[in-house]
Design an enzyme around this catalytic site. Structure first.
Site, PDB file in Angstrom:
ATOM      1  CG  ASP A  81      15.062  -0.280   5.372  1.00 61.68           C
ATOM      2  OD1 ASP A  81      16.242  -0.567   5.663  1.00 61.68           O
ATOM      3  OD2 ASP A  81      14.279   0.226   6.177  1.00 61.68           O
ATOM      4  CE  LYS A 119      -3.340  -2.195   3.045  1.00 65.53           C
ATOM      5  NZ  LYS A 119      -3.900  -2.206   4.394  1.00 65.53           N
ATOM      6  CB  VAL A 148      10.365   8.380   6.769  1.00 62.22           C
ATOM      7  CG1 VAL A 148      11.657   9.122   7.062  1.00 62.22           C
ATOM      8  CG2 VAL A 148      10.624   7.212   5.833  1.00 62.22           C
TER       9      VAL A 148
END
Length: 179
Positions: free
Chosen positions: A102, A42, A152
């Site tokens: 990441d 999402k 974040v």
């Protein structure tokens, strides 16, 4: 600013400008083609929507829902495909649109999957890139922002399904995700 954010990392205006720049570059690469643009749900949804609005080439759209995270902030180390593509990628150019790279685990596995399915090419477009966290040999072809190792949220990115609707990218306060 949302009270759970330590500070704004990337403003609405910075996001708008950079997404337009990246879309222009992608337009240049795929002139004369019709790539399949795949949004990874999402987290990429807001970036994806803004990005494709600036594409001037013909495209096909599809989505996947995958996760290597549970309900917390740490990766589980296993990729789960919750929703697979509806499209056949065999012989097609695929543009994977992701919110953040990441460790690289998710995109390394997705790129391999599309290559195994016969994609002609796999291009990675990402909103955020945490280079210092990379554990897998995968790098974006187009990247909006390199960021430090901060947690974040906003502009589609979440913590425990919250904060996706913030119009900027903010750094979440530690006490929110460490409790």
């Amino acid at each position: 600013m949302h009270q759970d954010c330590e500070r704004v990392l990337i403003t609405e205006e910075e996001l708008r400008r950079r997404v337009e720049e990246i879309a222009r570059a992608v337009n240049g690469r795929y002139q004369g083609g019709t790539p399949i643009v795949v949004g990874i749900l999402k987290g990429s949804i807001i970036f994806f929507a803004d990005f494709i609005r600036h594409l001037e080439i013909p495209i096909r759209l599809d989505f996947m829902s995958v996760s290597s995270y549970g309900e917390g902030a740490a990766s589980s180390g296993k990729l789960r495909i919750r929703k697979d593509l509806d499209s056949d990628v065999s012989g097609r150019d695929v543009i994977l649109v992701e919110d953040i790279i990441d460790s690289g685990f998710t995109l390394a596995n997705l790129k391999k999957l599309f290559e195994e399915r016969g994609a002609r090419s796999v291009c990675i477009v990402t909103l955020l890139n945490k280079k210092d966290r990379r554990e897998y040999d995968v790098f974006p072809d187009f990247n909006c922002f390199d960021i430090e190792n901060e947690f974040v949220v906003g502009y589609g990115l979440d913590y425990d399904e919250r904060y996706r609707n913030l119009p900027y990218i903010g750094i979440l306060k530690r006490e929110i995700y460490e409790t």
